[in-house]
Design a protein around this motif. Structure first.
Motif, PDB file in Angstrom:
ATOM      1  N   VAL A 253      23.971  39.705  47.453  1.00 27.20           N
ATOM      2  CA  VAL A 253      22.760  38.954  47.153  1.00 27.20           C
ATOM      3  C   VAL A 253      23.056  37.519  46.714  1.00 27.20           C
ATOM      4  CG1 VAL A 253      22.646  39.696  44.723  1.00 27.20           C
ATOM      5  CG2 VAL A 253      20.525  39.097  45.947  1.00 27.20           C
ATOM      6  N   LEU A 254      24.275  37.278  46.228  1.00 30.48           N
ATOM      7  CA  LEU A 254      24.656  35.947  45.761  1.00 30.48           C
ATOM      8  C   LEU A 254      25.494  35.178  46.780  1.00 30.48           C
ATOM      9  CD1 LEU A 254      25.496  36.818  42.046  1.00 30.48           C
ATOM     10  CD2 LEU A 254      23.510  35.554  42.886  1.00 30.48           C
ATOM     11  N   ARG A 255      25.693  35.749  47.963  1.00 26.72           N
ATOM     12  CA  ARG A 255      26.521  35.090  48.980  1.00 26.72           C
ATOM     13  C   ARG A 255      25.660  34.289  49.958  1.00 26.72           C
ATOM     14  NH1 ARG A 255      30.944  39.920  50.355  1.00 26.72           N
ATOM     15  NH2 ARG A 255      31.257  40.550  48.166  1.00 26.72           N
ATOM     16  N   THR A 256      24.663  33.628  49.438  1.00 23.17           N
ATOM     17  CA  THR A 256      23.763  32.848  50.283  1.00 23.17           C
ATOM     18  C   THR A 256      24.412  31.569  50.787  1.00 23.17           C
ATOM     19  OG1 THR A 256      22.841  31.852  48.283  1.00 23.17           O
ATOM     20  CG2 THR A 256      21.689  33.762  49.189  1.00 23.17           C
ATOM     21  N   ASP A 257      25.470  31.121  50.110  1.00 21.63           N
ATOM     22  CA  ASP A 257      26.231  29.950  50.533  1.00 21.63           C
ATOM     23  C   ASP A 257      27.611  30.443  50.982  1.00 21.63           C
ATOM     24  OD1 ASP A 257      27.866  27.682  50.713  1.00 21.63           O
ATOM     25  OD2 ASP A 257      26.738  26.606  49.171  1.00 21.63           O
ATOM     26  N   PRO A 258      27.820  30.657  52.277  1.00 22.87           N
ATOM     27  CA  PRO A 258      29.090  31.225  52.762  1.00 22.87           C
ATOM     28  C   PRO A 258      30.305  30.380  52.401  1.00 22.87           C
ATOM     29  CG  PRO A 258      27.424  31.280  54.484  1.00 22.87           C
ATOM     30  CD  PRO A 258      26.870  30.442  53.384  1.00 22.87           C
ATOM     31  N   VAL A 259      30.164  29.064  52.420  1.00 24.39           N
ATOM     32  CA  VAL A 259      31.292  28.186  52.081  1.00 24.39           C
ATOM     33  C   VAL A 259      31.692  28.391  50.631  1.00 24.39           C
ATOM     34  CG1 VAL A 259      32.033  25.790  51.842  1.00 24.39           C
ATOM     35  CG2 VAL A 259      30.697  26.491  53.840  1.00 24.39           C
ATOM     36  N   ARG A 260      30.704  28.477  49.754  1.00 25.90           N
ATOM     37  CA  ARG A 260      30.972  28.678  48.324  1.00 25.90           C
ATOM     38  C   ARG A 260      31.683  30.002  48.088  1.00 25.90           C
ATOM     39  NH1 ARG A 260      25.799  27.628  44.857  1.00 25.90           N
ATOM     40  NH2 ARG A 260      26.401  25.472  45.248  1.00 25.90           N
ATOM     41  N   PHE A 261      31.214  31.062  48.756  1.00 19.96           N
ATOM     42  CA  PHE A 261      31.839  32.367  48.582  1.00 19.96           C
ATOM     43  C   PHE A 261      33.249  32.393  49.150  1.00 19.96           C
ATOM     44  CE2 PHE A 261      32.902  36.512  50.516  1.00 19.96           C
ATOM     45  CZ  PHE A 261      33.110  37.213  49.350  1.00 19.96           C
ATOM     46  N   THR A 262      33.438  31.848  50.341  1.00 16.67           N
ATOM     47  CA  THR A 262      34.768  31.838  50.968  1.00 16.67           C
ATOM     48  C   THR A 262      35.776  31.088  50.110  1.00 16.67           C
ATOM     49  OG1 THR A 262      33.779  31.949  53.173  1.00 16.67           O
ATOM     50  CG2 THR A 262      36.042  31.172  53.033  1.00 16.67           C
ATOM     51  N   ARG A 263      35.350  29.985  49.539  1.00 20.41           N
ATOM     52  CA  ARG A 263      36.218  29.199  48.662  1.00 20.41           C
ATOM     53  C   ARG A 263      36.588  29.990  47.415  1.00 20.41           C
ATOM     54  NH1 ARG A 263      33.302  23.950  46.944  1.00 20.41           N
ATOM     55  NH2 ARG A 263      32.108  25.476  45.778  1.00 20.41           N
ATOM     56  N   PHE A 264      35.603  30.662  46.820  1.00 18.14           N
ATOM     57  CA  PHE A 264      35.862  31.457  45.618  1.00 18.14           C
ATOM     58  C   PHE A 264      36.857  32.576  45.920  1.00 18.14           C
ATOM     59  CE2 PHE A 264      35.166  34.969  42.752  1.00 18.14           C
ATOM     60  CZ  PHE A 264      35.055  34.354  41.515  1.00 18.14           C
ATOM     61  N   ARG A 265      36.647  33.284  47.035  1.00 18.08           N
ATOM     62  CA  ARG A 265      37.518  34.397  47.399  1.00 18.08           C
ATOM     63  C   ARG A 265      38.956  33.937  47.605  1.00 18.08           C
ATOM     64  NH1 ARG A 265      39.476  37.261  51.875  1.00 18.08           N
ATOM     65  NH2 ARG A 265      39.143  39.530  51.833  1.00 18.08           N
ATOM     66  N   ALA A 266      39.130  32.837  48.308  1.00 13.98           N
ATOM     67  CA  ALA A 266      40.478  32.325  48.571  1.00 13.98           C
ATOM     68  C   ALA A 266      41.155  31.875  47.283  1.00 13.98           C
ATOM     69  CB  ALA A 266      40.413  31.177  49.574  1.00 13.98           C
ATOM     70  N   ARG A 267      40.390  31.247  46.408  1.00 12.33           N
ATOM     71  CA  ARG A 267      40.967  30.807  45.131  1.00 12.33           C
ATOM     72  C   ARG A 267      41.400  32.007  44.294  1.00 12.33           C
ATOM     73  NH1 ARG A 267      36.964  27.497  43.153  1.00 12.33           N
ATOM     74  NH2 ARG A 267      36.111  29.077  41.774  1.00 12.33           N
ATOM     75  N   TRP A 268      40.589  33.058  44.298  1.00 15.69           N
ATOM     76  CA  TRP A 268      40.923  34.280  43.560  1.00 15.69           C
ATOM     77  C   TRP A 268      42.228  34.882  44.085  1.00 15.69           C
ATOM     78  CZ3 TRP A 268      41.633  39.526  44.284  1.00 15.69           C
ATOM     79  CH2 TRP A 268      41.436  40.359  43.181  1.00 15.69           C
ATOM     80  N   LEU A 269      42.397  34.878  45.399  1.00 14.39           N
ATOM     81  CA  LEU A 269      43.613  35.424  45.994  1.00 14.39           C
ATOM     82  C   LEU A 269      44.854  34.610  45.623  1.00 14.39           C
ATOM     83  CD1 LEU A 269      42.351  36.419  49.547  1.00 14.39           C
ATOM     84  CD2 LEU A 269      43.426  37.959  47.894  1.00 14.39           C
ATOM     85  N   GLY A 270      44.660  33.356  45.260  1.00 12.33           N
ATOM     86  CA  GLY A 270      45.784  32.508  44.895  1.00 12.33           C
ATOM     87  C   GLY A 270      46.269  32.683  43.471  1.00 12.33           C
ATOM     88  N   THR A 271      45.624  33.570  42.710  1.00 10.27           N
ATOM     89  CA  THR A 271      46.007  33.791  41.317  1.00 10.27           C
ATOM     90  C   THR A 271      47.358  34.496  41.228  1.00 10.27           C
ATOM     91  OG1 THR A 271      43.667  34.027  40.764  1.00 10.27           O
ATOM     92  CG2 THR A 271      45.237  34.788  39.131  1.00 10.27           C
ATOM     93  N   ASP A 272      48.163  34.108  40.259  1.00 10.61           N
ATOM     94  CA  ASP A 272      49.457  34.744  40.037  1.00 10.61           C
ATOM     95  C   ASP A 272      49.241  36.179  39.550  1.00 10.61           C
ATOM     96  OD1 ASP A 272      52.383  34.838  39.483  1.00 10.61           O
ATOM     97  OD2 ASP A 272      51.698  34.968  37.403  1.00 10.61           O
ATOM     98  N   PRO A 273      49.728  37.193  40.289  1.00 10.80           N
ATOM     99  CA  PRO A 273      49.435  38.585  39.930  1.00 10.80           C
ATOM    100  C   PRO A 273      49.944  38.992  38.546  1.00 10.80           C
ATOM    101  CG  PRO A 273      50.226  38.460  42.189  1.00 10.80           C
ATOM    102  CD  PRO A 273      50.443  37.109  41.575  1.00 10.80           C
ATOM    103  N   ALA A 274      51.142  38.536  38.167  1.00 11.33           N
ATOM    104  CA  ALA A 274      51.691  38.931  36.864  1.00 11.33           C
ATOM    105  C   ALA A 274      50.861  38.346  35.723  1.00 11.33           C
ATOM    106  CB  ALA A 274      53.144  38.486  36.759  1.00 11.33           C
ATOM    107  N   SER A 275      50.454  37.091  35.867  1.00  6.98           N
ATOM    108  CA  SER A 275      49.626  36.475  34.838  1.00  6.98           C
ATOM    109  C   SER A 275      48.252  37.129  34.784  1.00  6.98           C
ATOM    110  CB  SER A 275      49.476  34.972  35.120  1.00  6.98           C
ATOM    111  OG  SER A 275      50.715  34.311  35.032  1.00  6.98           O
ATOM    112  N   PHE A 276      47.687  37.419  35.949  1.00  6.28           N
ATOM    113  CA  PHE A 276      46.389  38.084  36.019  1.00  6.28           C
ATOM    114  C   PHE A 276      46.467  39.431  35.306  1.00  6.28           C
ATOM    115  CE2 PHE A 276      42.689  38.157  39.327  1.00  6.28           C
ATOM    116  CZ  PHE A 276      41.792  38.498  38.330  1.00  6.28           C
ATOM    117  N   ALA A 277      47.530  40.183  35.564  1.00  5.29           N
ATOM    118  CA  ALA A 277      47.710  41.482  34.920  1.00  5.29           C
ATOM    119  C   ALA A 277      47.832  41.334  33.410  1.00  5.29           C
ATOM    120  CB  ALA A 277      48.946  42.175  35.493  1.00  5.29           C
ATOM    121  N   ALA A 278      48.508  40.294  32.955  1.00  5.94           N
ATOM    122  CA  ALA A 278      48.652  40.067  31.516  1.00  5.94           C
ATOM    123  C   ALA A 278      47.300  39.816  30.859  1.00  5.94           C
ATOM    124  CB  ALA A 278      49.591  38.884  31.262  1.00  5.94           C
ATOM    125  N   ILE A 279      46.421  39.087  31.555  1.00  3.41           N
ATOM    126  CA  ILE A 279      45.089  38.814  31.018  1.00  3.41           C
ATOM    127  C   ILE A 279      44.259  40.096  30.997  1.00  3.41           C
ATOM    128  CG2 ILE A 279      42.978  37.469  31.324  1.00  3.41           C
ATOM    129  CD1 ILE A 279      44.740  35.288  32.633  1.00  3.41           C
TER     130      ILE A 279
END
Length: 263
Positions: A159-185
């Motif tokens: 319902v919030l993916r009305t702007d495909p560019v905004r969603f695609t950018r968010f998804r790609a940025r999320w994938l770029g997160t360091d897994p070990a640091s993410f796990a620590a958080i």
């Protein structure tokens, strides 16, 4: 954007805008200072706006081992000192960033003029702890890609993916997160206990619940608002990652509240 070493870590930060008051923006778990990209232009018209990649996030120094929320709030205080921002600031945070903002306001009342939290993630129900610790272990072991579809479905619904560019950018940025640091958080969140902090917040506070937030729905957010003396609760048609999903609505709500407080 700039980088600085403070409190024993290297942080990427951005300071923009002009004005007598200052606002600190604290991003969500898995986010970066870029989570606020579409919010800052509006908020920086009448005040200085400081945002940073938290320790372990984005392009700041990564985390190995245990992470403590008090270290994150100390990083923010040290960054403010290094930039010569000594007057009390407004601080706003989304999700886990909301917990960081609450801890900052509770432990540093002399430095906090106002507080805004959206979908604050201030702990985990006991029955969910074991499962989230397993999730953090899997994240660190296998990386984020095997988890992305499940995470996006929960945190960024259709319902919030009305702007495909905004969603695609968010998804790609999320994938770029360091897994070990993410796990620590994640592990930090699982062990977080902030009940004592709520009673210590003395500044004007706005708490925002998202209509489409299934991770921290209003039923979970409302008790946080009740526990903070004088806090105002509003609900907006947004989700868990509100600054990235509905920046226009978030900027308007933040700005209106801050102007009421003279911030």
């Amino acid at each position: 954007m700039n980088w600085i070493e403070v409190n024993g870590t290297a942080l990427r930060y951005d300071l923009s805008g002009e004005g007598a008051s200052a606002l600190v923006l604290v991003h969500e778990m898995g986010g970066t200072l870029n989570s606020w990209d579409d919010v800052v232009p509006h908020l920086a018209q009448s005040r200085r706006v400081l945002r940073m990649d938290l320790r372990g996030a984005g392009m700041s120094e990564k985390v190995r081992g245990r992470l403590d929320i008090d270290v994150l709030t100390a990083d923010i205080a040290a960054l403010l000192d290094a930039l010569g921002i000594t007057e009390p600031v407004a601080i706003a945070g989304n999700a886990v960033g909301g917990a960081v903002a609450i801890r900052f306001a509770a432990r540093r009342p002399e430095r906090t003029r106002a507080l805004i939290v959206a979908s604050p993630a201030c702990g985990v129900a006991p029955e969910r702890k074991a499962g989230l610790l397993e999730y953090a272990d899997r994240m660190e072991r296998d990386g984020l890609r095997p988890l992305v579809e499940t995470s996006m479905a929960a945190g960024y619904p259709e319902v919030l993916r009305t702007d495909p560019v905004r969603f695609t950018r968010f998804r790609a940025r999320w994938l770029g997160t360091d897994p070990a640091s993410f796990a620590a958080i994640y592990r930090m969140l699982v062990h977080l206990d902030m009940e004592a902090d709520f009673a210590c917040v003395a500044c004007p506070t706005l708490v925002i619940a998202g209509t489409h937030d299934t991770l921290r729905p209003r039923a979970v957010v409302e008790p946080v608002a009740r526990a903070i003396k004088g806090a105002r609760l509003i609900e907006l048609p947004t989700g868990h990652y509100s600054a990235a999903q509905t920046p226009e609505a978030i900027a308007e709500a933040y700005d209106a509240f801050l102007r009421e407080q003279g911030c």
